[in-house]
Design a protein around this motif. Sequence first.
Motif, PDB file in Angstrom:
ATOM      1  N   GLU A   1     -47.706  47.402 -31.982  1.00 38.39           N
ATOM      2  CA  GLU A   1     -46.884  48.404 -32.663  1.00 38.39           C
ATOM      3  C   GLU A   1     -46.663  48.017 -34.124  1.00 38.39           C
ATOM      4  O   GLU A   1     -46.716  48.858 -35.014  1.00 38.39           O
ATOM      5  CB  GLU A   1     -45.547  48.552 -31.931  1.00 38.39           C
ATOM      6  CG  GLU A   1     -44.718  49.721 -32.372  1.00 38.39           C
ATOM      7  CD  GLU A   1     -45.361  51.054 -32.041  1.00 38.39           C
ATOM      8  OE1 GLU A   1     -45.146  52.000 -32.825  1.00 38.39           O
ATOM      9  OE2 GLU A   1     -46.065  51.185 -31.038  1.00 38.39           O
ATOM     10  N   LEU A   2     -46.443  46.735 -34.383  1.00 38.54           N
ATOM     11  CA  LEU A   2     -46.272  46.263 -35.757  1.00 38.54           C
ATOM     12  C   LEU A   2     -47.527  46.511 -36.570  1.00 38.54           C
ATOM     13  O   LEU A   2     -47.458  46.942 -37.718  1.00 38.54           O
ATOM     14  CB  LEU A   2     -45.916  44.775 -35.775  1.00 38.54           C
ATOM     15  CG  LEU A   2     -45.806  44.148 -37.165  1.00 38.54           C
ATOM     16  CD1 LEU A   2     -44.597  44.699 -37.903  1.00 38.54           C
ATOM     17  CD2 LEU A   2     -45.727  42.638 -37.070  1.00 38.54           C
ATOM     18  N   LYS A   3     -48.696  46.242 -35.968  1.00 39.87           N
ATOM     19  CA  LYS A   3     -49.953  46.477 -36.678  1.00 39.87           C
ATOM     20  C   LYS A   3     -50.104  47.952 -37.028  1.00 39.87           C
ATOM     21  O   LYS A   3     -50.555  48.292 -38.118  1.00 39.87           O
ATOM     22  CB  LYS A   3     -51.136  45.998 -35.834  1.00 39.87           C
ATOM     23  CG  LYS A   3     -51.306  44.496 -35.878  1.00 39.87           C
ATOM     24  CD  LYS A   3     -52.404  43.930 -35.024  1.00 39.87           C
ATOM     25  CE  LYS A   3     -53.637  44.737 -34.884  1.00 39.87           C
ATOM     26  NZ  LYS A   3     -54.679  44.129 -34.063  1.00 39.87           N
ATOM     27  N   VAL A   4     -49.714  48.842 -36.103  1.00 37.70           N
ATOM     28  CA  VAL A   4     -49.781  50.284 -36.382  1.00 37.70           C
ATOM     29  C   VAL A   4     -48.813  50.629 -37.506  1.00 37.70           C
ATOM     30  O   VAL A   4     -49.155  51.340 -38.446  1.00 37.70           O
ATOM     31  CB  VAL A   4     -49.462  51.111 -35.113  1.00 37.70           C
ATOM     32  CG1 VAL A   4     -49.241  52.578 -35.445  1.00 37.70           C
ATOM     33  CG2 VAL A   4     -50.588  50.972 -34.096  1.00 37.70           C
ATOM     34  N   ASP A   5     -47.591  50.103 -37.411  1.00 34.52           N
ATOM     35  CA  ASP A   5     -46.567  50.406 -38.418  1.00 34.52           C
ATOM     36  C   ASP A   5     -46.968  49.950 -39.815  1.00 34.52           C
ATOM     37  O   ASP A   5     -46.632  50.596 -40.805  1.00 34.52           O
ATOM     38  CB  ASP A   5     -45.233  49.751 -38.048  1.00 34.52           C
ATOM     39  CG  ASP A   5     -44.549  50.446 -36.878  1.00 34.52           C
ATOM     40  OD1 ASP A   5     -44.948  51.577 -36.541  1.00 34.52           O
ATOM     41  OD2 ASP A   5     -43.626  49.850 -36.304  1.00 34.52           O
ATOM     42  N   THR A   6     -47.662  48.832 -39.904  1.00 34.25           N
ATOM     43  CA  THR A   6     -47.993  48.294 -41.223  1.00 34.25           C
ATOM     44  C   THR A   6     -49.371  48.726 -41.715  1.00 34.25           C
ATOM     45  O   THR A   6     -49.743  48.394 -42.831  1.00 34.25           O
ATOM     46  CB  THR A   6     -47.919  46.752 -41.214  1.00 34.25           C
ATOM     47  OG1 THR A   6     -48.798  46.246 -40.211  1.00 34.25           O
ATOM     48  CG2 THR A   6     -46.501  46.278 -40.967  1.00 34.25           C
ATOM     49  N   SER A   7     -50.107  49.474 -40.906  1.00 34.79           N
ATOM     50  CA  SER A   7     -51.446  49.898 -41.319  1.00 34.79           C
ATOM     51  C   SER A   7     -51.403  51.051 -42.312  1.00 34.79           C
ATOM     52  O   SER A   7     -52.360  51.296 -43.021  1.00 34.79           O
ATOM     53  CB  SER A   7     -52.285  50.307 -40.108  1.00 34.79           C
ATOM     54  OG  SER A   7     -51.807  51.526 -39.568  1.00 34.79           O
ATOM     55  N   GLY A   8     -50.275  51.784 -42.315  1.00 33.26           N
ATOM     56  CA  GLY A   8     -50.165  52.914 -43.239  1.00 33.26           C
ATOM     57  C   GLY A   8     -50.691  54.213 -42.665  1.00 33.26           C
ATOM     58  O   GLY A   8     -50.637  55.243 -43.320  1.00 33.26           O
ATOM     59  N   ARG A   9     -51.182  54.197 -41.418  1.00 31.38           N
ATOM     60  CA  ARG A   9     -51.627  55.425 -40.772  1.00 31.38           C
ATOM     61  C   ARG A   9     -51.559  55.278 -39.257  1.00 31.38           C
ATOM     62  O   ARG A   9     -51.779  54.205 -38.715  1.00 31.38           O
ATOM     63  CB  ARG A   9     -53.024  55.819 -41.225  1.00 31.38           C
ATOM     64  CG  ARG A   9     -54.079  54.780 -41.022  1.00 31.38           C
ATOM     65  CD  ARG A   9     -55.415  55.139 -41.611  1.00 31.38           C
ATOM     66  NE  ARG A   9     -56.014  56.209 -40.854  1.00 31.38           N
ATOM     67  CZ  ARG A   9     -56.966  56.981 -41.302  1.00 31.38           C
ATOM     68  NH1 ARG A   9     -57.450  56.796 -42.500  1.00 31.38           N
ATOM     69  NH2 ARG A   9     -57.465  57.937 -40.567  1.00 31.38           N
ATOM     70  N   PHE A  10     -51.223  56.379 -38.600  1.00 34.14           N
ATOM     71  CA  PHE A  10     -51.125  56.400 -37.140  1.00 34.14           C
ATOM     72  C   PHE A  10     -51.202  57.850 -36.688  1.00 34.14           C
ATOM     73  O   PHE A  10     -51.061  58.772 -37.497  1.00 34.14           O
ATOM     74  CB  PHE A  10     -49.828  55.737 -36.661  1.00 34.14           C
ATOM     75  CG  PHE A  10     -48.583  56.382 -37.219  1.00 34.14           C
ATOM     76  CD1 PHE A  10     -47.958  57.429 -36.566  1.00 34.14           C
ATOM     77  CD2 PHE A  10     -48.036  55.929 -38.412  1.00 34.14           C
ATOM     78  CE1 PHE A  10     -46.818  58.023 -37.084  1.00 34.14           C
ATOM     79  CE2 PHE A  10     -46.897  56.512 -38.937  1.00 34.14           C
ATOM     80  CZ  PHE A  10     -46.288  57.565 -38.275  1.00 34.14           C
ATOM     81  N   ASP A  11     -51.426  58.067 -35.408  1.00 37.79           N
ATOM     82  CA  ASP A  11     -51.406  59.415 -34.844  1.00 37.79           C
ATOM     83  C   ASP A  11     -50.005  59.690 -34.325  1.00 37.79           C
ATOM     84  O   ASP A  11     -49.485  58.949 -33.493  1.00 37.79           O
ATOM     85  CB  ASP A  11     -52.408  59.546 -33.685  1.00 37.79           C
ATOM     86  CG  ASP A  11     -53.852  59.488 -34.150  1.00 37.79           C
ATOM     87  OD1 ASP A  11     -54.088  59.608 -35.363  1.00 37.79           O
ATOM     88  OD2 ASP A  11     -54.741  59.335 -33.299  1.00 37.79           O
ATOM     89  N   GLY A  12     -49.383  60.744 -34.832  1.00 35.53           N
ATOM     90  CA  GLY A  12     -48.024  61.071 -34.413  1.00 35.53           C
ATOM     91  C   GLY A  12     -47.553  62.354 -35.041  1.00 35.53           C
ATOM     92  O   GLY A  12     -48.345  63.197 -35.478  1.00 35.53           O
ATOM     93  N   VAL A  13     -46.214  62.510 -35.107  1.00 35.24           N
ATOM     94  CA  VAL A  13     -45.620  63.746 -35.626  1.00 35.24           C
ATOM     95  C   VAL A  13     -45.149  63.613 -37.065  1.00 35.24           C
ATOM     96  O   VAL A  13     -44.960  64.611 -37.746  1.00 35.24           O
ATOM     97  CB  VAL A  13     -44.465  64.235 -34.724  1.00 35.24           C
ATOM     98  CG1 VAL A  13     -44.974  64.583 -33.342  1.00 35.24           C
ATOM     99  CG2 VAL A  13     -43.339  63.214 -34.636  1.00 35.24           C
ATOM    100  N   GLY A  14     -44.924  62.398 -37.534  1.00 41.71           N
ATOM    101  CA  GLY A  14     -44.574  62.189 -38.936  1.00 41.71           C
ATOM    102  C   GLY A  14     -43.101  62.262 -39.256  1.00 41.71           C
ATOM    103  O   GLY A  14     -42.698  62.973 -40.181  1.00 41.71           O
ATOM    104  N   ILE A  15     -42.303  61.525 -38.496  1.00 42.58           N
ATOM    105  CA  ILE A  15     -40.877  61.440 -38.830  1.00 42.58           C
ATOM    106  C   ILE A  15     -40.430  59.985 -38.762  1.00 42.58           C
ATOM    107  O   ILE A  15     -40.944  59.203 -37.975  1.00 42.58           O
ATOM    108  CB  ILE A  15     -39.976  62.291 -37.894  1.00 42.58           C
ATOM    109  CG1 ILE A  15     -40.239  61.960 -36.425  1.00 42.58           C
ATOM    110  CG2 ILE A  15     -40.093  63.748 -38.175  1.00 42.58           C
ATOM    111  CD1 ILE A  15     -39.330  62.683 -35.465  1.00 42.58           C
ATOM    112  N   GLU A  16     -39.487  59.667 -39.626  1.00 44.03           N
ATOM    113  CA  GLU A  16     -38.834  58.371 -39.552  1.00 44.03           C
ATOM    114  C   GLU A  16     -37.555  58.576 -38.767  1.00 44.03           C
ATOM    115  O   GLU A  16     -36.796  59.506 -39.043  1.00 44.03           O
ATOM    116  CB  GLU A  16     -38.508  57.861 -40.954  1.00 44.03           C
ATOM    117  CG  GLU A  16     -39.742  57.564 -41.789  1.00 44.03           C
ATOM    118  CD  GLU A  16     -39.381  57.126 -43.192  1.00 44.03           C
ATOM    119  OE1 GLU A  16     -38.439  56.316 -43.351  1.00 44.03           O
ATOM    120  OE2 GLU A  16     -40.038  57.608 -44.126  1.00 44.03           O
TER     121      GLU A  16
END
Length: 190
Positions: free
Chosen positions: A84-99
């Motif tokens: 999850e950390l790697k996804v968070d710090t990669s700058g891109r992921f598949d999702g809905v786009g909210i913090e």
Amino acid sequence: MRKNVRQYIFLFFFLCVLFAPKGVFALTEKGFKALHAFTKILYYVEENYVTESDEETLIRGAIRGMLETLDPHTVYMQPEIYRELKVDTSGRFDGVGIEVTLRDGYLTVVSPIKDSPADKEGIQAGDRIVKINGHLTKDLNLSEAVTLMRGKRGSKVTLTIARQGVKNVFDVSVVRRIIKVPSVIYKLYD
């Protein structure tokens, strides 16, 4: 079975010391005694503790404890948290786009990411996400909630929203897509 695993752990450490290049990994006699004490304690806990214990959980706890003795910044992460950390710090992921964050026990939108699916569907800062695909968010931790909102690109997720000033909760269906998180927000001034 547990006895075999314990023997394999000890054998692994022994072989690492035996075949490691000089200076790379070497336990002193004092270190071997401590390692022996560790395996004995692991054995006693497994055999005598009031409830059955999970060997892997115990070993991971020992690793966490060992690293905590170093400094406040050195930590052991479980594999799923590290992914999850790697996804968070990669700058891109598949999702809905909210913090999101947990605020007063409620999963709350901090802000939608500009031009994300959530932004385009009208999700606003301050919205409380009551359900994700029908799952109540009240007892979820932040990581579990984020995992539920992320998913395969092109798939839909239904968020049940409670918004201040709106009497009833309402559903918003959002199609997941690649979310690119800008690492720096900037403005150009004259």
